[in-house]
Motif scaffolding. Structure first.
Motif, short mmCIF file in Angstrom:
data_model
loop_
_atom_site.label_atom_id
_atom_site.label_comp_id
_atom_site.label_asym_id
_atom_site.label_seq_id
_atom_site.Cartn_x
_atom_site.Cartn_y
_atom_site.Cartn_z
N GLN A 50 62.20 37.67 26.54
CA GLN A 50 62.58 39.09 26.61
C GLN A 50 61.53 39.92 27.34
N GLY A 51 60.38 39.32 27.62
CA GLY A 51 59.32 40.05 28.31
C GLY A 51 58.41 40.83 27.38
N LEU A 52 58.59 40.64 26.06
CA LEU A 52 57.83 41.47 25.13
C LEU A 52 56.35 41.09 25.07
N THR A 53 56.02 39.87 25.47
CA THR A 53 54.61 39.48 25.46
C THR A 53 53.87 40.09 26.66
N ALA A 54 54.64 40.58 27.63
CA ALA A 54 54.04 41.08 28.88
C ALA A 54 53.84 42.58 28.90
N LEU A 55 54.23 43.26 27.82
CA LEU A 55 54.25 44.73 27.84
C LEU A 55 52.93 45.37 28.26
N SER A 56 51.84 44.91 27.67
CA SER A 56 50.55 45.59 27.87
C SER A 56 49.73 44.99 29.00
N VAL A 57 50.16 43.86 29.50
CA VAL A 57 49.39 43.19 30.56
C VAL A 57 49.53 44.00 31.85
N PRO A 58 48.39 44.23 32.54
CA PRO A 58 48.48 45.02 33.78
C PRO A 58 49.44 44.39 34.77
N GLU A 59 50.03 45.25 35.60
CA GLU A 59 51.06 44.76 36.52
C GLU A 59 50.52 43.70 37.48
N ASP A 60 49.24 43.87 37.91
CA ASP A 60 48.70 42.90 38.87
C ASP A 60 48.40 41.55 38.21
N CYS A 61 48.59 41.45 36.90
CA CYS A 61 48.42 40.15 36.23
C CYS A 61 49.75 39.65 35.70
N GLY A 62 50.83 40.18 36.22
CA GLY A 62 52.15 39.68 35.84
C GLY A 62 52.77 40.38 34.66
N GLY A 63 52.21 41.54 34.27
CA GLY A 63 52.76 42.25 33.11
C GLY A 63 53.48 43.53 33.49
N LEU A 64 53.81 44.31 32.46
CA LEU A 64 54.56 45.56 32.67
C LEU A 64 53.66 46.79 32.64
N GLY A 65 52.40 46.60 32.23
CA GLY A 65 51.46 47.72 32.27
C GLY A 65 51.83 48.91 31.39
N MET A 66 52.50 48.64 30.26
CA MET A 66 52.87 49.75 29.38
C MET A 66 51.67 50.18 28.53
#
Lengths: 352, 389
Positions: A50-66
């Motif tokens: 669902q992408g929930l593990t990626a929420l806080s990861v910066p965008e340049d590291c494959g996350g959503l940068g929330m």
């Protein structure tokens, strides 16, 4: 001045809620409770998809940068469904600490990428918590040695499980020896990282407590509407109504405190410590009142293993003291408001 | 979410702050529960009105300034933060005013609102009756339309009408269909208190002053133009007023934040004595957390309103919250003051203490007026949580 969420943020929350409603039903919670690890690889896999593990990861590291504000919504849903997974510890608290390391720090990008894709479990051992949550299933542990931050692989630590009454919480005492090879930050930088981490952990816990309070209120409302005595639903009696109205009121006035704290954290405000502590206190009190009134209106059923209320109550009782107990957070609030020259009173809610 | 004030909002704050600094009365006004104090407060209201600061959220044509709700919150923060006088015409301005704006005719708005904003007209409210308190639908006072349809003839009795002994007009609910019962057949009327047939008997409140009154109506003629909303729709109109009352308007956060600040100061000035009872420190901290939470909830609600949300039963959580918080803060102050707490304003040894005593006495009324907190809890349970009646 706009102290509300955007439509996007609210839509995101809705989507998370719908997902967890099916993925973390109470029956599944009970099944996971019975397992040795207390964790479900399948649930974690679905969460990652669902992408929930990626929420806080910066965008340049494959996350959503929330930011922290999104987590104020997200953690309420995690609490509401009492998900048996330390998702927020890795995807929010650990991700925040690692993202704050200087770019180029060895393994930083690797860890963040793996957090985003959901292939790493990271346990965070802040000194305010005597035991470490999810140390056993972790791949990596972030450990404190004074102000130093160490990133230690699971195989280099000794883990002694300490069971909690909340079977979703898997706590352990961790024994380890600091080494130069595991040091990722120290001195002033380490101190700042731990301070930030404490605030994120407390905010995350506050959000979960608020979600738990709402769940216990909802369960209680359902129960008193169908349970009949003296020929009518017990929810029609004022003594019962007033118990639950008090919980609703507590929740209503804890929510904006949580949101204000998230904003303070996201914007690095000087007064963030007191805001976060206020949120932790307000949400913890709402959750404990939700548990207290919840068990009371459930009557003897509330004291059983059989009724779902127990799972949410136990989580609420436990989380209230996680990431700083009430004494800790009250002391931080007191330090702020009793300080000489503290900016108090009308007009200082948003500006110092 | 953007928690920075706009340049326009900041400029407005500065303007209000500067005006208050230049114009605040140098000596505290007498209690507005006395005739003398009431008139002093009326003069102060006139000054506010002349600066277009009395009802900042009303349209300019009606004596206001056309501010939005955020600016209103800013005004309140500056107003109470400066320790400015209590608002003597609040029943009119904050309860009837918004009701007129929603339900009144253009003629009624023009006739009543500017004079209300300037406090040339002071308003009392007429809800409760001796046998209709929490059960407001039990109202029996009658307003019967004359055969020619030009006026109502009002008979009956109202009570607990705040500062009615000094006020000019009253708004309230009367039974216009004598065959009706409960919340049907009621009409919402404005009645001149100097009309023939009106008798006002003051009631002494806890503070010994004529803080409220009971009002007797004996064949009082009320022009039909004074009916607000449709005939028989009074309950609906009154519920809107009750919503405003419990909600934000009547009790903006600033007033309580000001009390919390004073309480922190009182505690710090008396710390050695206060700390003998460790629960006092706890209560002082809760004064700050509680009032901040109330302020944050207000900003959150105002933001949601601006995006089109409506205030529903959650207004009842407001009323419970501020009234219990206010009471707790004043109890804490009394506990810090100890043996000085009982002293009145006439006591040479009282100094600051008497002001806390006044507030303490008034705070006792908070959980009772505007719908008791028990009634509010019923409303929350039934309308917010959906529990059965």
């Amino acid at each position: 001045m706009d102290f509300t969420f955007t439509d996007d943020q609210l839509t995101f929350r809705e989507a998370v809620s719908r997902f967890l409603m099916t993925e973390a039903a109470p029956e599944m919670l009970r099944e996971i409770w019975e397992t040795d690890t207390g964790r479900s690889p399948e649930l974690r896999k679905n969460i990652a998809e669902q992408g929930l593990t990626a929420l806080s990861v910066p965008e340049d590291c494959g996350g959503l940068g929330m930011d922290d504000i999104a987590w104020a919504l997200m953690t309420q849903e995690l609490g509401y469904y009492a998900i048996p997974d330390s998702l927020a510890d890795a995807a929010y608290v650990a991700a925040g600490l690692i993202a704050a390391l200087p770019a180029g720090t060895a393994s930083r990008e690797d860890w963040l990428g793996r957090i985003a894709e959901g292939s790493i479990r990271i346990a965070v051992a802040h000194p305010v918590n005597p035991l470490v949550a999810d140390a056993n299933p972790a791949n990596l542990l972030l450990l404190a040695h004074g102000d130093e931050v160490h990133a230690v692989p699971r195989e280099q630590v000794e883990v002694e499980p300490n069971p909690s009454i909340d079977l979703s919480r898997r706590l352990a005492r961790v024994r380890w020896t600091p080494a130069a090879s595991t040091l990722i930050a120290g001195g002033e930088a380490g101190r700042a990282l731990w301070a930030q981490t404490l605030n994120r952990g407390a905010l995350s816990t506050a959000g979960q407590l608020l979600g738990l309070a709402q769940r216990m209120l909802d369960l209680s409302v359902d129960y008193v509407a169908q349970r009949k005595q003296f020929g009518k639903p017990i929810g029609s009696f004022q003594a019962v109504k007033h118990h639950l109205a008090d919980v609703a009121t507590k929740i209503e006035f804890a929510k904006p405190v949580l949101y204000r704290a998230a904003y303070a954290l996201a914007h690095g405000e000087a007064g963030a410590d007191a805001r976060v502590s206020h949120a932790k206190l307000a949400c913890g009190e709402a959750a404990w009142l939700g548990a207290r009134q919840g068990i009371q209106v459930h009557g003897a059923m509330g004291y059983t293993w059989e009724v779902d209320l127990q799972m949410f109550m136990k989580r609420a009782w436990a989380l209230d003291a996680a990431w700083g107990d009430r004494g800790f957070h009250k002391a931080r609030v007191a330090d702020a408001i009793l300080a000489d020259g503290a900016a108090l009173g009308p007009g200082h809610t948003f500006e110092e | 979410m953007d928690l920075a004030y706009t340049p326009r909002q900041k400029a407005f704050r500065e303007e209000v702050r500067a005006w208050l600094a230049a114009n605040l009365p140098r000596e505290p006004l007498a209690s507005y529960d006395t005739r003398e104090g009431f008139e002093q407060h009326r003069e102060w209201e006139r000054k506010l009105f002349d600066a277009r600061l009395s009802m900042v959220i009303w349209p300019e044509a009606l004596g206001g300034r056309g501010c939005d709700l955020i600016e209103w919150l800013i005004f309140e923060e500056e107003y109470y933060g400066a320790g400015a006088p209590m608002r003597v015409n609040q029943n009119g301005q904050l309860l009837l005013g918004p009701t007129l704006i929603e339900f009144g005719t253009e003629e009624q708005k023009a006739r009543f609102l500017p004079r209300m904003a300037s406090s040339e007209d002071m308003w009392a409210q007429g809800w409760s009756e001796p046998n209709a308190g929490s059960d407001m639908a039990a109202i029996t006072s009658k307003a019967i339309l004359s055969a020619d349809g030009t006026h109502y003839v009002v008979n009956g009795q109202k009570t607990w009408s705040t500062r009615a002994s000094y006020a000019d007009l009253l708004f309230g609910l009367f039974r216009s269909d004598p065959a009706s019962s409960r919340h049907h057949g009621l009409s919402y009327l404005a009645v001149a208190l100097d009309a023939p047939g009106v008798t006002i008997r003051p009631i002494q409140a806890l503070n010994g002053k004529q803080a409220f009154a009971e009002i007797f109506f004996d064949d009082v003629k009320v022009p039909v133009e004074n009916r607000i909303g449709d005939e028989g729709q009074g309950w609906h109109v009154a519920m809107a007023t009750a919503g405003f009352e419990r909600g934000l308007l009547l009790r903006s956060p600033a007033r309580f934040q000001y009390t919390a600040r004073r309480l922190v100061e009182l505690y710090k000035a008396n710390r050695e004595v206060a700390d003998r009872d460790p629960s006092i420190r706890d209560a002082v901290i809760e004064a700050w957390t509680g009032t901040e939470a109330y302020a944050l909830a207000a900003y959150h609600t105002v933001g949601r309103l601006a995006k089109g949300a409506r205030i529903g039963a959650e207004a009842s959580t407001n009323k419970i919250y501020w009234s219990e918080l206010d009471l707790k803060m004043h109890e804490t102050a009394m506990r810090i003051l100890g043996p000085l707490g009982e002293l009145t304003g006439d006591a040479p040894a009282a100094v600051e203490a008497a002001r806390w005593l006044d507030g303490f006495l008034f705070a006792q009324a908070g959980p009772i007026y505007a719908g008791t907190n028990e009634i509010q809890r019923n409303i929350i349970a039934e309308r917010m949580l959906g529990l059965p009646k």
